[in-house]
Enzyme design. Structure first.
Site: not given
Length: 395
Positions: A48, A137, A181, A185, A210, A213, A239
């Site tokens: 990541n 997640h 998110e 992910s 979230d 990423h 990440k």
């Protein structure tokens, strides 16, 4: 031996028979995109480290400087003696970068999600209604579980279904939370944040996003996708930031409230100086990396287009996470081994992490991957697809 070892062994055997047994694999990083396993060097497409900062000289130098000045550990929680002047500065600089009133550093993304969600669910005016994306997640689901609140789940990225769910509790008393998110992910696709913000306002719901990423990679200067839409943003330093830890960002009242009510923050030792030094360095560096972000976006589009042209199912990805969905866990394991024989490290993702019959190779790209790295990956993938098309679900 203990009285439950027979249960543990039977459970492990069952997972092995299903092809979903997990094992720890010891590797040694050589660079942001290269690693060693059993004395063999591999090109890593499972990390990541989206901007290649884990080996960045500025992050390493400031990490070492913080160790020299502050030692190797904080030795206490933030409310005892673990809070330092550099924590205060990092959080102030982070909030300024994100465009929020305040920010708080947490130990990890998992810890932040579980600790903060459970805190909200336990303390907000009752009853608390929590509406979540089905493919959130695991840490988001566990936060709800820890808060002892049943989730009202909506179909993945289906805003019509989300609205229908909200309609069922529209006139109910208490507190309403929407949790999702920004970039998912396992799928690499993006939530409809504008629609979510509109629904949150319409139904007077609190929007928890979230952004793990997306932060560093997407948004203006890499600030992520959440800050312009969320009531609370969770992001990670582990990440694209190349370091470790996580943050919560939002209003000052929210962050002050968490300092007083969030057990996961109150009772956790502060991040050590070495980690904080690397975070501080990344915070200065990330806004300047527009060239790297543009290059990463270009390479992601190239890989996605090539895979799609070969009939590979990459889902709805719009990010640096490109799932190669092959269906069965056995297929994913076989492809992983074939790639490993070519010195390419691409890990399989299998149930229960993803839904049944959607096992995949989770391909992640980094700005540190050179064009010839990408070309080598694509050449090997294309060769394998032609040799054994039966392994690739969508062909």
């Amino acid at each position: 031996m203990n009285h439950f070892d027979h249960f543990f062994k039977e459970s492990l055997l069952k997972r092995k028979q299903q092809g979903i047994l997990r094992n720890l694999t010891p590797i040694d990083a050589i660079s942001a995109v290269r690693m060693k396993y059993q004395d063999q060097e591999y090109l890593n497409f499972s990390s990541n480290d989206y901007l290649g900062l884990s080996f960045n000289p500025q992050l390493k130098q400031q990490s070492q400087e913080y160790v020299e000045q502050y030692g190797v550990g904080c030795s206490a929680s933030r409310l005892i003696t673990g809070h330092t002047s550099y924590h205060t500065k990092i959080e102030a600089d982070l909030a300024k970068f994100l465009g929020t009133e305040a920010a708080l550093i947490f130990a990890s993304g998992w810890q932040a999600n579980v600790a903060v969600i459970s805190c909200l669910l336990e303390n907000l005016p009752k009853p608390v209604w929590v509406i979540t994306d089905k493919l959130n997640h695991a840490s988001l689901h566990y936060g709800c579980k820890a808060g002892q609140t049943k989730q009202i789940r909506f179909r993945h990225n289906d805003m019509q279904h989300l609205q229908e769910r909200l309609d069922t509790i529209k006139n109910e008393p208490g507190s309403k939370l929407i949790i999702t998110e920004t970039i998912f992910s396992m799928d690499g696709d993006q939530a409809d944040l504008k629609a979510m913000r509109q629904l949150s306002d319409e139904y007077k719901a609190f929007l928890f996003l979230d952004d793990a990423h997306a932060t560093g990679v997407l948004g203006e200067q890499g600030q992520g996708l959440a800050p312009h839409y969320a009531d609370l943003t969770m992001g990670t330093f582990s990440k694209a930031w190349g370091s470790f830890g996580a943050y919560i960002a939002g209003s000052k009242a929210l962050c002050d409230w968490l300092v007083n009510y969030c057990s996961g923050f109150i009772h956790t030792t502060a991040l050590p100086p070495a980690v904080s030094g690397s975070i501080a360095a990344a915070l200065k560096l990330i806004p300047t990396l527009e060239t790297e972000r543009s290059y990463l976006k270009e390479q992601c589009l190239n890989v996605k287009q090539q895979l799609t042209s070969w009939g590979i199912d990459v889902g709805g990805t719009v990010s640096q996470i490109i799932p190669i969905i092959v269906g069965s866990a056995e297929n994913a394991l076989q492809i992983t081994q074939s790639l490993r024989n070519e010195k390419l490290w691409v890990m399989p993702i299998r149930p229960p992490t993803v839904p049944a019959n959607s096992s995949r190779l989770r391909l992640t790209l980094s700005a540190a991957h050179q064009p010839n790295d990408i070309e080598y990956l694509l050449d090997k993938l294309h060769m394998m697809i032609k040799q054994r098309p039966s392994l690739w679900k969508s062909i």
